[in-house]
Write an enzyme that holds these catalytic residues in place. Structure first.
Site, mmCIF file in Angstrom:
data_model
loop_
_atom_site.group_PDB
_atom_site.id
_atom_site.type_symbol
_atom_site.label_atom_id
_atom_site.label_comp_id
_atom_site.label_asym_id
_atom_site.label_seq_id
_atom_site.Cartn_x
_atom_site.Cartn_y
_atom_site.Cartn_z
ATOM 1 N N SER A 166 0.877 -1.183 0.000
ATOM 2 C CA SER A 166 0.000 0.000 0.000
ATOM 3 C C SER A 166 0.904 1.219 0.000
ATOM 4 O O SER A 166 2.071 1.138 0.430
ATOM 5 C CB SER A 166 -0.860 -0.004 1.264
ATOM 6 O OG SER A 166 -1.413 1.275 1.493
ATOM 7 N N TYR A 179 -2.673 -1.092 10.473
ATOM 8 C CA TYR A 179 -2.618 -1.293 9.013
ATOM 9 C C TYR A 179 -1.292 -0.767 8.445
ATOM 10 O O TYR A 179 -0.596 -1.466 7.696
ATOM 11 C CB TYR A 179 -3.805 -0.578 8.358
ATOM 12 C CG TYR A 179 -3.910 -0.775 6.865
ATOM 13 C CD1 TYR A 179 -4.520 -1.907 6.325
ATOM 14 C CD2 TYR A 179 -3.400 0.178 5.973
ATOM 15 C CE1 TYR A 179 -4.619 -2.080 4.949
ATOM 16 C CE2 TYR A 179 -3.504 0.013 4.603
ATOM 17 C CZ TYR A 179 -4.115 -1.123 4.089
ATOM 18 O OH TYR A 179 -4.210 -1.289 2.729
HETATM 19 P P1 NAD Z 1 -11.387 -6.088 -0.270
HETATM 20 O O1 NAD Z 1 -11.950 -5.959 1.095
HETATM 21 O O2 NAD Z 1 -12.245 -5.821 -1.447
HETATM 22 O O3 NAD Z 1 -10.740 -7.527 -0.455
HETATM 23 C C1 NAD Z 1 -9.976 -8.150 0.536
HETATM 24 C C2 NAD Z 1 -9.901 -9.629 0.236
HETATM 25 O O4 NAD Z 1 -9.115 -10.266 1.247
HETATM 26 C C3 NAD Z 1 -11.262 -10.303 0.251
HETATM 27 O O5 NAD Z 1 -11.331 -11.252 -0.792
HETATM 28 C C4 NAD Z 1 -11.283 -11.015 1.599
HETATM 29 O O6 NAD Z 1 -12.124 -12.152 1.604
HETATM 30 C C5 NAD Z 1 -9.827 -11.403 1.718
HETATM 31 N N1 NAD Z 1 -9.427 -11.758 3.067
HETATM 32 C C6 NAD Z 1 -9.570 -11.058 4.212
HETATM 33 N N2 NAD Z 1 -9.103 -11.766 5.254
HETATM 34 C C7 NAD Z 1 -8.644 -12.938 4.749
HETATM 35 C C8 NAD Z 1 -8.034 -14.083 5.316
HETATM 36 N N3 NAD Z 1 -7.801 -14.165 6.633
HETATM 37 N N4 NAD Z 1 -7.687 -15.091 4.495
HETATM 38 C C9 NAD Z 1 -7.921 -15.033 3.170
HETATM 39 N N5 NAD Z 1 -8.500 -13.977 2.574
HETATM 40 C C10 NAD Z 1 -8.850 -12.945 3.368
HETATM 41 O O7 NAD Z 1 -10.093 -5.125 -0.271
HETATM 42 P P2 NAD Z 1 -9.102 -4.671 -1.442
HETATM 43 O O8 NAD Z 1 -9.163 -3.223 -1.475
HETATM 44 O O9 NAD Z 1 -9.321 -5.459 -2.664
HETATM 45 O O10 NAD Z 1 -7.700 -5.053 -0.760
HETATM 46 C C11 NAD Z 1 -6.818 -6.031 -1.293
HETATM 47 C C12 NAD Z 1 -5.401 -5.697 -0.883
HETATM 48 O O11 NAD Z 1 -5.029 -4.438 -1.433
HETATM 49 C C13 NAD Z 1 -5.200 -5.574 0.639
HETATM 50 O O12 NAD Z 1 -3.952 -6.145 0.991
HETATM 51 C C14 NAD Z 1 -5.189 -4.077 0.849
HETATM 52 O O13 NAD Z 1 -4.455 -3.710 1.998
HETATM 53 C C15 NAD Z 1 -4.508 -3.612 -0.421
HETATM 54 N N6 NAD Z 1 -4.735 -2.206 -0.735
HETATM 55 C C16 NAD Z 1 -5.965 -1.744 -1.102
HETATM 56 C C17 NAD Z 1 -6.117 -0.385 -1.397
HETATM 57 C C18 NAD Z 1 -7.428 0.206 -1.834
HETATM 58 O O14 NAD Z 1 -7.505 1.426 -1.986
HETATM 59 N N7 NAD Z 1 -8.463 -0.566 -2.057
HETATM 60 C C19 NAD Z 1 -5.035 0.472 -1.316
HETATM 61 C C20 NAD Z 1 -3.796 -0.035 -0.925
HETATM 62 C C21 NAD Z 1 -3.648 -1.374 -0.652
#
Ligand code: NAD
Length: 281
Positions: A166, A179
């Site tokens: 991130s 986080y």
């Molecule tokens: P999201 O909530 O849409 O998806 C998260 C996914 O992780 C889901 O499929 C959920 O089921 C899964 N998950 C959660 N706990 C779990 C576990 N214990 N075991 C297996 N799967 C698990 O969120 P997203 O935005 O798609 O985030 C995905 C990644 O991207 C994360 O690591 C997040 O930190 C990172 N990220 C997202 C953003 C953003 O703006 N959306 C920005 C920076 C980083």
């Protein structure tokens, strides 16, 4: 927020089929970024294990979309913070696909709280999934890459790992200490692992998304007011879409990036460019 208030969207272009014959595990693949990455890997020709922890129907839909693209896929429910779950998932991947060539360690979550109110459970949950989960999956992937060894007809690299980090591996984030700590940890996990396994032909890199439109951060983009406030942090003037991250992941997983080792690719519309200084600070 409705689409018409978004000034520009992510470009819609076909994904190049640069991963034909490769096998991938994508964690957290039934939502948001993981979903976008899993589908794009399938479109690029890879067979994909669609990992998730809740939401069977959403996982089925991702599997169907990958199969429509002509690749194989199966869903696998596993909590990435649990060692036995991760071992079972990789065993199943090897059983069904023969090996694993690509790991996208993506699963992540937030449990936000003011620091003085943050519970140990909130701290442990975020570190457990976001950091320990990526450790466990990366370790399982490296073990499989080393067992299988190089197969130059499939890829120049013996294996590829992409850690989903991130912008908060760089940008401190008040109210989200757990986080931001997990993502700072990912940076050092990724770089240390990259240094350690590069001599085996294994490439380890990270992607640092900025603000991407997914369920994890709905409050940041759902209303017009929230979206406009978010845009003060994004010089490029649009929110990111899962496809923006998916294209970066396909490139980093492919031989097109064969000399890229131990790097974090920021895909953030310029969020890490200190936008407050655009008008002289
Ligand atoms: P999201 O909530 O849409 O998806 C998260 C996914 O992780 C889901 O499929 C959920 O089921 C899964 N998950 C959660 N706990 C779990 C576990 N214990 N075991 C297996 N799967 C698990 O969120 P997203 O935005 O798609 O985030 C995905 C990644 O991207 C994360 O690591 C997040 O930190 C990172 N990220 C997202 C953003 C953003 O703006 N959306 C920005 C920076 C980083």
């Amino acid at each position: 927020m409705s689409d018409e208030t978004t000034e520009r969207g992510a470009p819609k272009r076909p994904v190049h089929r640069v991963l034909v014959g490769q096998k991938a595990v994508v964690t957290g693949a039934n939502s948001g970024i993981g979903r976008g990455v899993a589908v794009a890997l399938g479109q690029a020709g890879a067979d994909v294990v669609v990992n998730y922890v809740d939401g069977d129907d959403a996982a089925d839909a991702v599997v169907a979309e990958i199969e429509e693209a002509g690749a194989r896929a199966f869903k696998f429910k596993a909590d990435v913070s649990k060692e036995d779950d991760v071992a079972a998932m990789f065993a199943q991947a090897v059983k069904q696909f023969g090996t694993v060539d690509i790991l996208i360690a993506n699963a992540g979550l937030q449990r936000d709280a003011a620091f003085h109110e943050m519970t140990l459970d909130e701290w442990n949950k975020v570190l457990g999934v976001n950091l320990t989960g990526q450790f466990l999956c990366a370790r399982a992937a490296v073990r499989e890459f080393l067992r299988r060894g190089p197969v130059p007809s499939v890829s120049s690299a013996t294996g590829k790992i992409i850690h989903m980090s991130s912008v908060h591996q760089e940008i401190p984030w008040a109210g989200h200490a757990n986080y931001a700590t997990s993502k700072g940890g990912i940076k050092m996990l990724m770089e240390s692992l990259a240094q350690e396994v590069a001599p085996h032909g294994i490439r380890v890199n990270g992607i640092a998304p900025g603000a991407i439109r997914t369920p994890i951060n709905t409050a940041a983009w759902k209303t017009k007011q929230a979206y406009e406030s978010l845009m003060t942090l994004v010089p490029y003037g649009r929110i990111g879409e899962p496809e923006d991250i998916a294209r970066a992941a396909v490139w980093l997983a492919s031989d097109d990036s064969d000399y890229v080792v131990g790097t974090t690719l920021f895909v953030d519309g310029g969020m890490t460019l200190f936008p407050g200084f655009a008008t002289n600070g």
